[in-house]
Design a protein around this motif. Sequence first.
Motif, PDB file in Angstrom:
ATOM      1  N   LYS A  57       0.834  -1.215   0.000  1.00  0.00           N
ATOM      2  CA  LYS A  57       0.000   0.000   0.000  1.00  0.00           C
ATOM      3  C   LYS A  57       0.864   1.259   0.000  1.00  0.00           C
ATOM      4  CE  LYS A  57      -2.788  -1.998   3.238  1.00  0.00           C
ATOM      5  NZ  LYS A  57      -3.772  -1.986   4.329  1.00  0.00           N
ATOM      6  N   VAL A  58       1.974   1.227   0.723  1.00  0.00           N
ATOM      7  CA  VAL A  58       2.889   2.373   0.735  1.00  0.00           C
ATOM      8  C   VAL A  58       3.480   2.569  -0.660  1.00  0.00           C
ATOM      9  CG1 VAL A  58       5.086   3.249   1.643  1.00  0.00           C
ATOM     10  CG2 VAL A  58       3.409   2.242   3.198  1.00  0.00           C
ATOM     11  N   SER A  59       3.852   1.471  -1.310  1.00  0.00           N
ATOM     12  CA  SER A  59       4.410   1.550  -2.658  1.00  0.00           C
ATOM     13  C   SER A  59       3.382   2.100  -3.652  1.00  0.00           C
ATOM     14  CB  SER A  59       4.878   0.154  -3.098  1.00  0.00           C
ATOM     15  OG  SER A  59       5.389   0.200  -4.402  1.00  0.00           O
ATOM     16  N   GLU A  60       2.135   1.671  -3.525  1.00  0.00           N
ATOM     17  CA  GLU A  60       1.076   2.180  -4.405  1.00  0.00           C
ATOM     18  C   GLU A  60       0.852   3.680  -4.195  1.00  0.00           C
ATOM     19  OE1 GLU A  60      -2.204  -0.344  -3.357  1.00  0.00           O
ATOM     20  OE2 GLU A  60      -1.511  -1.986  -4.636  1.00  0.00           O
ATOM     21  N   LEU A  61       0.889   4.114  -2.931  1.00  0.00           N
ATOM     22  CA  LEU A  61       0.727   5.545  -2.648  1.00  0.00           C
ATOM     23  C   LEU A  61       1.894   6.334  -3.239  1.00  0.00           C
ATOM     24  CD1 LEU A  61      -0.782   7.902  -1.355  1.00  0.00           C
ATOM     25  CD2 LEU A  61       0.442   7.385   0.780  1.00  0.00           C
ATOM     26  N   SER A  62       3.090   5.796  -3.108  1.00  0.00           N
ATOM     27  CA  SER A  62       4.261   6.452  -3.684  1.00  0.00           C
ATOM     28  C   SER A  62       4.092   6.622  -5.197  1.00  0.00           C
ATOM     29  CB  SER A  62       5.517   5.622  -3.382  1.00  0.00           C
ATOM     30  OG  SER A  62       6.638   6.159  -4.038  1.00  0.00           O
ATOM     31  N   ASP A  63       3.598   5.571  -5.856  1.00  0.00           N
ATOM     32  CA  ASP A  63       3.360   5.652  -7.307  1.00  0.00           C
ATOM     33  C   ASP A  63       2.306   6.708  -7.636  1.00  0.00           C
ATOM     34  OD1 ASP A  63       5.226   3.633  -7.642  1.00  0.00           O
ATOM     35  OD2 ASP A  63       3.723   2.053  -7.940  1.00  0.00           O
ATOM     36  N   LEU A  64       1.257   6.775  -6.825  1.00  0.00           N
ATOM     37  CA  LEU A  64       0.208   7.777  -7.070  1.00  0.00           C
ATOM     38  C   LEU A  64       0.732   9.194  -6.854  1.00  0.00           C
ATOM     39  CD1 LEU A  64      -2.955   6.096  -5.521  1.00  0.00           C
ATOM     40  CD2 LEU A  64      -2.480   6.522  -7.938  1.00  0.00           C
ATOM     41  N   ASP A  65       1.581   9.377  -5.853  1.00  0.00           N
ATOM     42  CA  ASP A  65       2.170  10.703  -5.638  1.00  0.00           C
ATOM     43  C   ASP A  65       3.007  11.115  -6.851  1.00  0.00           C
ATOM     44  OD1 ASP A  65       1.274  11.725  -3.109  1.00  0.00           O
ATOM     45  OD2 ASP A  65       2.455  10.171  -2.132  1.00  0.00           O
ATOM     46  N   MET A  66       3.758  10.165  -7.408  1.00  0.00           N
ATOM     47  CA  MET A  66       4.550  10.483  -8.607  1.00  0.00           C
ATOM     48  C   MET A  66       3.620  10.775  -9.782  1.00  0.00           C
ATOM     49  SD  MET A  66       7.371  11.199 -10.007  1.00  0.00           S
ATOM     50  CE  MET A  66       8.610  10.704  -8.824  1.00  0.00           C
ATOM     51  N   LYS A  67       2.522  10.034  -9.889  1.00  0.00           N
ATOM     52  CA  LYS A  67       1.551  10.300 -10.949  1.00  0.00           C
ATOM     53  C   LYS A  67       0.960  11.706 -10.788  1.00  0.00           C
ATOM     54  CE  LYS A  67      -2.520   8.325 -13.178  1.00  0.00           C
ATOM     55  NZ  LYS A  67      -3.509   7.244 -13.160  1.00  0.00           N
ATOM     56  N   GLY A  68       0.693  12.108  -9.547  1.00  0.00           N
ATOM     57  CA  GLY A  68       0.209  13.465  -9.286  1.00  0.00           C
ATOM     58  C   GLY A  68       1.231  14.503  -9.704  1.00  0.00           C
ATOM     59  N   HIS A  69       2.487  14.244  -9.386  1.00  0.00           N
ATOM     60  CA  HIS A  69       3.571  15.147  -9.797  1.00  0.00           C
ATOM     61  C   HIS A  69       3.596  15.281 -11.318  1.00  0.00           C
ATOM     62  CE1 HIS A  69       7.594  16.722 -10.519  1.00  0.00           C
ATOM     63  NE2 HIS A  69       7.808  15.661 -11.281  1.00  0.00           N
ATOM     64  N   LEU A  70       3.552  14.142 -12.004  1.00  0.00           N
ATOM     65  CA  LEU A  70       3.613  14.162 -13.473  1.00  0.00           C
ATOM     66  C   LEU A  70       2.384  14.832 -14.084  1.00  0.00           C
ATOM     67  CD1 LEU A  70       5.098  10.597 -14.069  1.00  0.00           C
ATOM     68  CD2 LEU A  70       6.282  12.805 -14.286  1.00  0.00           C
TER      69      LEU A  70
END
Length: 151
Positions: free
Chosen positions: A74-87
């Motif tokens: 779940k932490v890894s998925e959130l990290s990916d979503l944060d990067m998606k938000g950045h992009l």
Amino acid sequence: MSCDAAASAALMWFAATAPMAPAPALQLTVAQAPSSVAHEPLFADIVQRAKRLKAEVDAFRGNDRPIPEAFGKKVSELSDLDMKGHLTLAQRGTDGDLKCILRGISQDLPLKLAAVTEAKDRKARDLALRDMAYLLNDNVEVITAPPAPAV
């Protein structure tokens, strides 16, 4: 009448009787605040996930219960979503703090998770969990805070 009083009276009389030129018109511009992204599905999802993970982190603190693998996922998925938000913000041409903060959180989440899982004792684990809780809280607050006008 003293010289100071006479000069003062003369200045007041002159100021009261002198013709006044109209003041130049001032045109004020108000800086518009960028619109909030908190209502958008991607960012609302990030907020909800970060809140849930923070609740899990708080439950792990102060005990020796093992951290399940699902938590790390779940932490890894959130990290990916944060990067998606950045992009997403970068693609929009947004040049604000949120874009950079989301990228930083995306990069910090795996580090905080590693600190939690590699902690050698309860004190170190609780410290790592506290740091992760702060980061998750920041993740929520940076998205839900009202945007500030550009300066």
